[in-house]
Write an enzyme that holds these catalytic residues in place. Structure first.
Site, PDB file in Angstrom:
ATOM      1  N   GLU A  86      -1.869   5.594  12.838  1.00  5.76           N
ATOM      2  CA  GLU A  86      -1.565   6.814  12.081  1.00  5.76           C
ATOM      3  C   GLU A  86      -1.892   8.057  12.907  1.00  5.76           C
ATOM      4  O   GLU A  86      -1.143   9.031  12.895  1.00  5.76           O
ATOM      5  CB  GLU A  86      -2.340   6.826  10.761  1.00  5.76           C
ATOM      6  CG  GLU A  86      -1.885   7.963   9.845  1.00  5.76           C
ATOM      7  CD  GLU A  86      -2.554   7.932   8.471  1.00  5.76           C
ATOM      8  OE1 GLU A  86      -3.501   7.150   8.277  1.00  5.76           O
ATOM      9  OE2 GLU A  86      -2.110   8.721   7.602  1.00  5.76           O
TER      10      GLU A  86
ATOM     11  N   LYS B 245      -9.773   7.945   1.027  1.00  4.01           N
ATOM     12  CA  LYS B 245     -10.218   6.556   0.856  1.00  4.01           C
ATOM     13  C   LYS B 245     -11.673   6.411   1.298  1.00  4.01           C
ATOM     14  O   LYS B 245     -12.333   5.429   0.954  1.00  4.01           O
ATOM     15  CB  LYS B 245      -9.329   5.607   1.652  1.00  4.01           C
ATOM     16  CG  LYS B 245      -7.922   5.464   1.078  1.00  4.01           C
ATOM     17  CD  LYS B 245      -7.133   4.376   1.781  1.00  4.01           C
ATOM     18  CE  LYS B 245      -5.731   4.246   1.220  1.00  4.01           C
ATOM     19  NZ  LYS B 245      -4.837   5.349   1.605  1.00  4.01           N
TER      20      LYS B 245
ATOM     21  N   HIS C 269      -3.294   8.208   5.249  1.00  8.09           N
ATOM     22  CA  HIS C 269      -3.433   6.875   4.667  1.00  8.09           C
ATOM     23  C   HIS C 269      -4.849   6.373   4.990  1.00  8.09           C
ATOM     24  O   HIS C 269      -5.529   5.851   4.134  1.00  8.09           O
ATOM     25  CB  HIS C 269      -2.355   5.950   5.218  1.00  8.09           C
ATOM     26  CG  HIS C 269      -2.309   4.613   4.555  1.00  8.09           C
ATOM     27  ND1 HIS C 269      -2.170   4.474   3.204  1.00  8.09           N
ATOM     28  CD2 HIS C 269      -2.406   3.350   5.048  1.00  8.09           C
ATOM     29  CE1 HIS C 269      -2.169   3.187   2.890  1.00  8.09           C
ATOM     30  NE2 HIS C 269      -2.319   2.481   3.986  1.00  8.09           N
TER      31      HIS C 269
ATOM     32  N   CYS D 281       0.813  -1.218   0.000  1.00 13.06           N
ATOM     33  CA  CYS D 281       0.000   0.000   0.000  1.00 13.06           C
ATOM     34  C   CYS D 281       0.850   1.275   0.000  1.00 13.06           C
ATOM     35  O   CYS D 281       0.312   2.372  -0.170  1.00 13.06           O
ATOM     36  CB  CYS D 281      -0.937  -0.002   1.188  1.00 13.06           C
ATOM     37  SG  CYS D 281      -1.501  -1.645   1.640  1.00 13.06           S
TER      38      CYS D 281
ATOM     39  N   HIS E  78      -9.575   1.902  -1.222  1.00  6.62           N
ATOM     40  CA  HIS E  78      -8.127   1.761  -1.114  1.00  6.62           C
ATOM     41  C   HIS E  78      -7.593   1.228  -2.443  1.00  6.62           C
ATOM     42  O   HIS E  78      -7.875   0.095  -2.820  1.00  6.62           O
ATOM     43  CB  HIS E  78      -7.813   0.796   0.025  1.00  6.62           C
ATOM     44  CG  HIS E  78      -6.367   0.749   0.399  1.00  6.62           C
ATOM     45  ND1 HIS E  78      -5.353   1.225  -0.406  1.00  6.62           N
ATOM     46  CD2 HIS E  78      -5.749   0.289   1.513  1.00  6.62           C
ATOM     47  CE1 HIS E  78      -4.194   1.051   0.189  1.00  6.62           C
ATOM     48  NE2 HIS E  78      -4.406   0.482   1.355  1.00  6.62           N
TER      49      HIS E  78
ATOM     50  N   PHE F 152       1.418  -2.773   3.981  1.00  8.85           N
ATOM     51  CA  PHE F 152       1.665  -4.125   4.482  1.00  8.85           C
ATOM     52  C   PHE F 152       3.155  -4.382   4.303  1.00  8.85           C
ATOM     53  O   PHE F 152       3.735  -4.037   3.275  1.00  8.85           O
ATOM     54  CB  PHE F 152       0.915  -5.154   3.630  1.00  8.85           C
ATOM     55  CG  PHE F 152      -0.515  -5.380   4.038  1.00  8.85           C
ATOM     56  CD1 PHE F 152      -1.121  -4.626   5.025  1.00  8.85           C
ATOM     57  CD2 PHE F 152      -1.257  -6.366   3.419  1.00  8.85           C
ATOM     58  CE1 PHE F 152      -2.440  -4.858   5.394  1.00  8.85           C
ATOM     59  CE2 PHE F 152      -2.566  -6.603   3.783  1.00  8.85           C
ATOM     60  CZ  PHE F 152      -3.165  -5.854   4.761  1.00  8.85           C
TER      61      PHE F 152
END
Lengths: 429, 433
Positions: free
Chosen positions: B331, B352, B320, B180, B357, B416
């Site tokens: 985050e 998002k 994110h 990501c 995503h 990830f």
């Protein structure tokens, strides 16, 4: 690109491929004149047009002792982690960190980076779905409906994580607590050599103080062999780069890693220095995934960029390690590109895929580790499968035997799909 | 390390193909309103999967977007998005490679992970694994329709090959993949290549499409996706207490980077300065970053330092914000650690919430969003937010977009595998000569 001041040096190397699991082992094999390309053992290739490859013979336990990890990563990741940790051990950095005051280790970890080049995945990983697909077809329900509904009962929840292209980055980081700048390059054959180049640039740029560059790949799987063969890229025997009888390449699996840091730091901690990174070039031919420019202009531009970024002239290059994958067109255009730079004053040249096969994403970094040995030992390994230099290539300063050399600077070439050409320059120390 | 004058890099072109619009204008209009791109999946029969919806790109006509039919044969779904978005970005910038400049143009892209079409896998299954067990010799059957073209589509740098060929980019070219974080890291790579003088222009971005049976399977197995199958458009709700997973999207985002002085000299419209890049490795777990934000914190601080600013100059953060419990908490902890007392002054939103995503494309699309936010003086809305989460008490843009001048914007991409990427974008009016 400025390179004045503190040179970037290599202080650790690690390797695993069909020719061995340590740097001395692979070096010895390379100079023995004996290829590590053998009968394929990972699948029954007895009916296949391609029956050989260069496979790693170490067991998974020998590669990574933590059995728990085996369930959550792929074979290519085992190889990458192994090479990275061998290189780190060889550099002495883990022991050095242990000796630091505890309060300083966190900041040290934040300044320690990882750059990995990987093949990006394989076909076999999707085969985990086959039993479910068979069941879905037989179910009498809509195939995809059944597939989706029964997915969780048939396939491991870890499936995606097992196949992440950035697993080596992730797990070497977790295992060693290296937490600095990082990248995972998925540029097919150029991945590994670009990992070395990007690592050096990141240190020069002040993004990290030390970086481990890794390249790993396991292209050997039936579907990959099938497609490469269909495209006419595969030979049925150990490759014969630049030979009149060259007829393709064969796969090798493996990984290599190099630890890079500033010379001042390496000296201050008493590390042994394997060689110096000088510079690199990377460009592409913009002709699509497979086509190559007949004049080799990508190769020559990459070399020019590497020379310029290193601040040296072509005449200072003492030895060339060519990509030499054994394909007729690739070898011919590579020589055309080299000649555009060196004319008829080519330094001695070699190529190594005859010995350990084509490691795809790992190929350039494996060659780099071996060229550091070549410079250090004053020996240029021969291309042992060479009988007659191709009439379209002759004359070439290549030999089937290892030769003595006083070369200080080596040029390593690596080419890949998408017409990518890279050139790396290293110096003996 | 001596402090060198960093080469200034301008962003002069944008291109987008997203679940809320097949170009920049349509996407931006949707993001301002917080319109959702999520709906029941139509690409394939997803009715049996634990998640039956996603944020698909809609009404995309590849033949309209890509004139070269031959090129299309080699292009997977995500490559088509990439070709369209990259074409829009170059047209928007009003500059593209020519015979004399092609070797000074580079490409750095975040590409999705190697995957195959389900239909291609079905063929292998039919010939080599009909009973469920793979038998390699099945591939040697004369009837096996193994197609080298399909092979070319799935190579790691296949998208790169199509883009360089289509636009005649002959300089540095590379692909990266850190899950990501890929899009953000690709743009960071492009910035570095520009700064070290290897290129004078870069086309950079990301593309991905995992909205296919195998792509969605991986995330369903992990339990990472929201299962709000009855209310897809409300399923992505970053930072909301009731969030329960992310919504899988697809698409592409591209930026044209150009030497600042050259851009000014030709009178180009400059969206923003690409001012700073930071990245770190969490080295914690594969899927999560630490609850205390360690990892993302270092990436953000590096990006600020690389841009030569402090946290005081950031007005907007495009988070994110995946809408998973762990990501959003981690985050926010990172943002609170970095911005400290100023956390209330920084507007935060995750787009998002509208687009879902986009995985390897996410960081690139969101970089373009930051450019648009700066240009139009609008922080897009964090849609679907209703129930506050005490762990996510940052100053979210809720209800509607916020009209405000943005001096500098920050975009985070946390992947990830633990790779964290942060980028800093500076308003061109803030650039001192």
């Amino acid at each position: 690109m400025s390179h004045s001041g503190d040179p970037i040096v290599f202080t650790g190397s690690g390797i695993v491929c069909g020719a061995g699991g340590t740097v001395p082992e692979v070096w010895e094999k390379l100079n023995s004149g004996e290829t590590a390309v053998r009968q394929i053992s990972q699948f029954d290739a007895s009916h296949w047009p391609v029956k050989v490859a260069s496979e790693v013979t170490l067991t998974p336990r020998e590669l990574v002792s933590d059995r728990k990890l085996h369930k959550t990563i792929s074979r290519t990741d085992l190889l990458g982690i192994y090479a990275a940790e061998k290189a780190l051990e060889n550099s002495g950095l883990p022991a050095y960190r242990e000796a630091l005051p505890e309060g300083e280790q966190g900041a040290w970890n934040d300044r320690t980076g990882l750059v990995v080049g990987t093949g990006g995945g394989n076909y076999q990983s999707n085969y985990d779905f086959f039993p479910l697909m068979t069941e879905a077809i037989a179910s009498g329900e809509g195939e995809l409906y059944h597939f989706g509904r029964e997915l969780g009962n048939q396939v491991t929840p870890m499936w995606l994580l097992k196949n992440l292209p950035n697993n080596v980055l992730c797990h070497v980081g977790i295992r060693g607590q290296y937490r600095g700048t990082n990248a995972c390059i998925t540029n097919q054959c150029a991945s590994g050599i670009l990992a070395v180049a990007e690592a050096a640039c990141a240190i020069r740029n002040g993004e990290a103080d030390r970086i481990t560059a890794v390249g790993h790949d396991t292209p050997l799987e039936p579907e990959m062999v099938y497609y490469y063969h269909k495209l006419g890229l595969m030979s049925g025997r150990a490759p014969r780069p630049f030979d009149q009888a060259r007829d393709g390449t064969v796969f090798g699996e493996g990984a290599a890693a190099l630890v890079l840091e500033r010379e001042s730091e390496a000296r201050a901690r008493g590390a042994s220095i394997l060689g110096e990174f000088l510079g690199f070039g990377c460009c592409n031919e913009a002709m699509g995934i497979l086509d190559l420019a007949s004049d080799g202009n990508g190769v020559s531009r990459a070399i020019e960029m590497a020379l310029e970024s290193s601040g040296i002239s072509a005449s200072e290059v003492g030895v060339i390690c060519a990509h030499g994958n054994g394909n007729s067109t690739s070898d011919r255009t590579e020589i055309a590109g080299i000649r555009r730079i060196f004319g008829d004053r080519m330094p001695p040249m070699t190529a190594m895929k005859w010995c350990y096969g084509h490691l795809i994403a790992a190929s350039g970094i494996v060659d780099t580790v071996m060229m550091l040995e070549a410079l250090k030992n004053g020996v240029i390994p021969g291309i042992a499968t060479l009988r007659n230099v191709g009439t379209d290539l002759t004359p070439l300063p290549i030999s089937s035997d290892s030769v003595q050399s006083e070369a200080e600077i080596a040029l390593i070439l690596c080419r890949g799909f998408a017409g990518v050409d890279t050139a790396l320059l290293i110096r003996r120390r | 390390m001596s402090v060198k004058e960093k080469r200034r890099v301008a962003i002069t072109g944008l291109g987008l193909v997203t679940p809320v619009g097949n170009d920049v204008d349509t996407t931006w209009a949707a993001l301002k309103e917080g319109r959702s791109g999520a709906a029941r999946i139509t690409n394939f029969d997803a009715s049996g999967f634990s998640t039956t919806f996603g944020a698909e790109v809609k009404d995309f006509d590849p033949e309209k977007a890509i004139a070269d039919r031959k090129l299309l044969k080699y292009a997977s779904r995500s490559h088509r998005f990439a070709l369209a978005a990259a074409g829009e970005a170059l047209a928007d910038a009003g500059i593209s490679p020519t015979e004399s400049t092609s070797t000074r143009w580079g490409l750095a892209v975040g590409a999705g992970m190697l995957s195959v079409d389900y239909t291609d896998l079905q063929k292998v299954h039919q010939y080599a694994a009909a009973n469920g067990e793979f038998n390699a010799d099945g591939l040697l059957s004369h009837d096996f329709p193994g197609n080298p073209l399909a092979f070319c589509r799935w190579q790691a740098n296949a998208g790169q090959a199509l883009l360089t060929k289509q636009f005649g980019i002959r300089g540095y070219a590379s692909s990266v993949h850190t899950a990501c974080a890929s899009g953000g890291q690709a743009i960071g790579t492009a910035l570095k290549v520009m700064r070290r003088g290897q290129c004078d222009w870069m086309l950079t971005g990301g593309f991905d499409s995992m909205l296919n049976p195998l792509g969605i399977s991986g995330f369903c197995l992990l339990g990472a996706l929201s299962t709000d199958n009855e209310t897809p458009e409300r399923a992505s709700r970053p930072f909301d207490l009731t969030r329960n997973g992310f919504v899988l999207g697809e698409g592409a985002g591209f930026l044209v980077l150009e030497d600042w002085d050259r851009a000014v000299a030709r009178g180009a419209r400059i969206y923003a300065e690409l001012a700073g890049d930071g990245n770190s490795l969490s080295a914690y777990r594969i899927t999560d970053s630490p609850p205390d934000g360690d990892g993302p914190i270092q990436a953000i601080r590096q990006a600020l330092s690389d841009a030569g600013i402090t946290e005081n100059e950031i007005d907007y953060v495009n988070a994110h914000g995946t809408s998973t419990q762990m990501n959003d908490r981690s985050e926010c902890a990172a943002l609170k650690a970095v911005f400290a007392d100023r956390i209330g002054d920084v507007r935060v939103s995750s787009t998002k919430s509208s687009m879902g995503h986009l995985i390897a494309a996410a960081g690139a699309v969101e970089a373009a969003v930051c450019c648009l936010a700066i240009r139009y003086g609008i922080a897009p809305v964090n849609a679907n937010y209703e129930t506050p989460d005490p762990d996510c008490d940052v100053n979210l843009v809720i209800g509607q977009a916020s009209k405000q001048r943005i001096r500098t914007a920050l975009s985070n991409s946390l992947g990830f595998g633990g790779s964290n990427s942060s980028l800093v974008f500076r308003n061109p009016e803030e650039v001192k000569a």
